[in-house]
Scaffold this motif. Structure first.
Motif, PDB file in Angstrom:
ATOM      1  N   LEU A  34       0.818  -1.207   0.000  1.00  0.00           N
ATOM      2  CA  LEU A  34       0.000   0.000   0.000  1.00  0.00           C
ATOM      3  C   LEU A  34       0.853   1.259   0.000  1.00  0.00           C
ATOM      4  CD1 LEU A  34      -2.721  -1.001   2.633  1.00  0.00           C
ATOM      5  CD2 LEU A  34      -2.952  -1.010   0.132  1.00  0.00           C
ATOM      6  N   ARG A  35       0.345   2.290  -0.653  1.00  0.00           N
ATOM      7  CA  ARG A  35       1.003   3.593  -0.665  1.00  0.00           C
ATOM      8  C   ARG A  35       0.084   4.682  -0.113  1.00  0.00           C
ATOM      9  NH1 ARG A  35       5.538   4.897  -4.797  1.00  0.00           N
ATOM     10  NH2 ARG A  35       6.666   2.919  -4.866  1.00  0.00           N
ATOM     11  N   LYS A  36      -1.013   4.272   0.462  1.00  0.00           N
ATOM     12  CA  LYS A  36      -1.947   5.238   1.012  1.00  0.00           C
ATOM     13  C   LYS A  36      -2.892   4.514   1.951  1.00  0.00           C
ATOM     14  CE  LYS A  36      -5.250   8.804  -0.485  1.00  0.00           C
ATOM     15  NZ  LYS A  36      -5.879   9.450  -1.653  1.00  0.00           N
ATOM     16  N   GLY A  37      -3.307   5.178   3.023  1.00  0.00           N
ATOM     17  CA  GLY A  37      -4.264   4.547   3.922  1.00  0.00           C
ATOM     18  C   GLY A  37      -4.357   5.261   5.252  1.00  0.00           C
ATOM     19  N   ILE A  38      -4.972   4.582   6.219  1.00  0.00           N
ATOM     20  CA  ILE A  38      -5.083   5.073   7.591  1.00  0.00           C
ATOM     21  C   ILE A  38      -4.536   3.978   8.497  1.00  0.00           C
ATOM     22  CG2 ILE A  38      -6.640   5.815   9.424  1.00  0.00           C
ATOM     23  CD1 ILE A  38      -8.503   6.898   7.285  1.00  0.00           C
ATOM     24  N   TYR A  39      -3.643   4.365   9.390  1.00  0.00           N
ATOM     25  CA  TYR A  39      -2.959   3.361  10.212  1.00  0.00           C
ATOM     26  C   TYR A  39      -2.887   3.832  11.661  1.00  0.00           C
ATOM     27  CZ  TYR A  39       0.636   0.071  11.736  1.00  0.00           C
ATOM     28  OH  TYR A  39       1.339  -0.915  12.402  1.00  0.00           O
ATOM     29  N   GLY A  40      -3.116   2.897  12.598  1.00  0.00           N
ATOM     30  CA  GLY A  40      -2.903   3.165  14.010  1.00  0.00           C
ATOM     31  C   GLY A  40      -4.129   3.651  14.747  1.00  0.00           C
ATOM     32  N   ASN A  41      -3.923   3.909  16.038  1.00  0.00           N
ATOM     33  CA  ASN A  41      -5.000   4.366  16.923  1.00  0.00           C
ATOM     34  C   ASN A  41      -4.477   5.497  17.803  1.00  0.00           C
ATOM     35  OD1 ASN A  41      -7.213   2.212  16.498  1.00  0.00           O
ATOM     36  ND2 ASN A  41      -5.388   0.980  16.871  1.00  0.00           N
ATOM     37  N   GLY A  42      -5.323   6.486  17.995  1.00  0.00           N
ATOM     38  CA  GLY A  42      -4.928   7.604  18.845  1.00  0.00           C
ATOM     39  C   GLY A  42      -5.326   8.917  18.221  1.00  0.00           C
ATOM     40  N   SER A  43      -4.576   9.971  18.545  1.00  0.00           N
ATOM     41  CA  SER A  43      -4.871  11.299  18.010  1.00  0.00           C
ATOM     42  C   SER A  43      -4.675  11.305  16.502  1.00  0.00           C
ATOM     43  CB  SER A  43      -3.947  12.339  18.648  1.00  0.00           C
ATOM     44  OG  SER A  43      -4.089  12.351  20.053  1.00  0.00           O
ATOM     45  N   PRO A  44      -5.609  11.907  15.769  1.00  0.00           N
ATOM     46  CA  PRO A  44      -5.490  11.908  14.306  1.00  0.00           C
ATOM     47  C   PRO A  44      -4.404  12.865  13.819  1.00  0.00           C
ATOM     48  CG  PRO A  44      -7.389  13.193  14.982  1.00  0.00           C
ATOM     49  CD  PRO A  44      -6.852  12.551  16.235  1.00  0.00           C
ATOM     50  N   THR A  45      -3.674  12.440  12.816  1.00  0.00           N
ATOM     51  CA  THR A  45      -2.690  13.283  12.155  1.00  0.00           C
ATOM     52  C   THR A  45      -2.542  12.794  10.727  1.00  0.00           C
ATOM     53  OG1 THR A  45      -0.478  14.277  12.345  1.00  0.00           O
ATOM     54  CG2 THR A  45      -0.658  11.897  12.775  1.00  0.00           C
ATOM     55  N   SER A  46      -1.850  13.544   9.903  1.00  0.00           N
ATOM     56  CA  SER A  46      -1.675  13.146   8.507  1.00  0.00           C
ATOM     57  C   SER A  46      -0.215  13.291   8.104  1.00  0.00           C
ATOM     58  CB  SER A  46      -2.575  13.981   7.588  1.00  0.00           C
ATOM     59  OG  SER A  46      -2.372  15.360   7.790  1.00  0.00           O
ATOM     60  N   LEU A  47       0.212  12.411   7.214  1.00  0.00           N
ATOM     61  CA  LEU A  47       1.618  12.320   6.846  1.00  0.00           C
ATOM     62  C   LEU A  47       1.766  12.022   5.367  1.00  0.00           C
ATOM     63  CD1 LEU A  47       4.694  11.956   7.563  1.00  0.00           C
ATOM     64  CD2 LEU A  47       4.134   9.555   8.067  1.00  0.00           C
ATOM     65  N   LEU A  48       2.605  12.789   4.701  1.00  0.00           N
ATOM     66  CA  LEU A  48       2.957  12.556   3.306  1.00  0.00           C
ATOM     67  C   LEU A  48       4.461  12.335   3.228  1.00  0.00           C
ATOM     68  CD1 LEU A  48       2.381  12.589   0.225  1.00  0.00           C
ATOM     69  CD2 LEU A  48       2.645  15.086   0.318  1.00  0.00           C
ATOM     70  N   ILE A  49       4.860  11.254   2.579  1.00  0.00           N
ATOM     71  CA  ILE A  49       6.279  10.952   2.380  1.00  0.00           C
ATOM     72  C   ILE A  49       6.588  11.086   0.896  1.00  0.00           C
ATOM     73  CG2 ILE A  49       8.100   9.212   2.592  1.00  0.00           C
ATOM     74  CD1 ILE A  49       6.525   8.031   4.945  1.00  0.00           C
ATOM     75  N   MET A  50       7.609  11.887   0.567  1.00  0.00           N
ATOM     76  CA  MET A  50       7.947  12.158  -0.824  1.00  0.00           C
ATOM     77  C   MET A  50       9.445  11.998  -1.052  1.00  0.00           C
ATOM     78  SD  MET A  50       5.624  15.531  -1.634  1.00  0.00           S
ATOM     79  CE  MET A  50       5.258  14.983  -3.300  1.00  0.00           C
ATOM     80  N   GLY A  51       9.815  11.761  -2.317  1.00  0.00           N
ATOM     81  CA  GLY A  51      11.234  11.722  -2.626  1.00  0.00           C
ATOM     82  C   GLY A  51      11.604  10.752  -3.720  1.00  0.00           C
ATOM     83  N   ASP A  52      12.779  10.163  -3.563  1.00  0.00           N
ATOM     84  CA  ASP A  52      13.348   9.304  -4.596  1.00  0.00           C
ATOM     85  C   ASP A  52      13.252   7.837  -4.216  1.00  0.00           C
ATOM     86  OD1 ASP A  52      15.292   9.112  -2.601  1.00  0.00           O
ATOM     87  OD2 ASP A  52      16.624  10.549  -3.566  1.00  0.00           O
ATOM     88  N   SER A  53      14.202   7.032  -4.666  1.00  0.00           N
ATOM     89  CA  SER A  53      14.123   5.583  -4.472  1.00  0.00           C
ATOM     90  C   SER A  53      14.161   5.162  -3.009  1.00  0.00           C
ATOM     91  CB  SER A  53      15.247   4.884  -5.241  1.00  0.00           C
ATOM     92  OG  SER A  53      16.515   5.382  -4.850  1.00  0.00           O
TER      93      SER A  53
END
Length: 238
Positions: A34-53
């Protein structure tokens, strides 16, 4: 001074060694998962990871063992993370900037983690272009995606990559250090931008079979470190 002199005097040797490395180094695929989704339990936050190999996880077979999976595994017990991975093998800072500029404005992420620069080293991106790209990347992420923080992870120690012969290894490693120093200056000028000097242990146990990318243990250490940094910042925010 010595670096620039070596660049001129040894240019033909560096070109030949680079061509040899590209020919003999195994071309590892980006990991499945997967490259996208919702994971874990607790306070909500959002994360984007970008870059190269390396951001994409080259060096392991599954995303759960790559950078994204390692970060999520460390964050998941405290946060419910809406996450996405946008990374591609071979991308430079210029290509990353172009992709960010093309993103839809309705997408929002509290935190963006960026791992970029190795292809800027090998592609001979100028210092001016590098700093311009990083500044614009951080600014665009804040203005367009509403990012509260942008974490630039440092380039790996290319001067220790076993896949690279000497003196090419020294030459590329020196340039990687220069780009790290420039990235740190860029981040110091923008309060929402943070330069993260990530721990990259260079031991055969931590290197993928191509001698160039992180292996599972390296991704775990890297991901856990970035997760700790992020968690500290999120704790201050909350």
């Amino acid at each position: 001074m010595f670096y620039h002199l070596a660049t001129v005097l040894l240019a033909a040797l560096f070109f030949a060694q680079g061509k040899y490395v590209r020919r003999v180094t195994p071309k590892l695929p980006e990991p499945e998962g997967l490259r996208k989704g919702i994971y874990g339990n607790g306070s909500p936050t959002s994360l984007l990871i970008m870059g190269d190999s390396s951001a994409a996880g080259v060096g392991v077979e599954l995303q759960q063992y790559a950078l994204a999976g390692s970060m999520l595994n460390a964050l998941g017990s405290h946060y419910q993370v809406a996450w996405e991975l946008m990374a591609k093998t071979g991308d430079t800072s210029t290509q990353l900037l172009e992709k960010i500029q093309q993103l839809e404005t309705h997408q929002h992420y509290e935190t963006v983690v960026i791992s970029i620069g190795v292809n800027d080293v090998t592609g001979l991106t100028s210092s001016t272009k590098w700093t311009h790209n990083l500044s614009l990347i951080a600014h665009t992420l804040k203005e367009k995606l509403g990012a509260k923080r942008v974490l630039f992870s440092s380039l790996p120690p290319m001067h220790l990559f076993p896949a690279l012969p000497q003196p090419l290894r020294w030459w590329l490693g020196t340039r990687a250090k220069q780009l790290n120093a420039l990235a740190q200056v860029v981040c110091q000028s923008q309060p929402y931008c943070h330069f993260i000097s990530a721990p990259f242990p260079i031991d055969q146990r931590f290197i993928a079979q191509d001698g160039f990318h992180p292996g599972p243990l390296a991704y775990q250490l890297w991901g856990e470190y970035l997760a700790r940094v992020l968690q500290e910042q999120l704790t201050k925010h909350y």
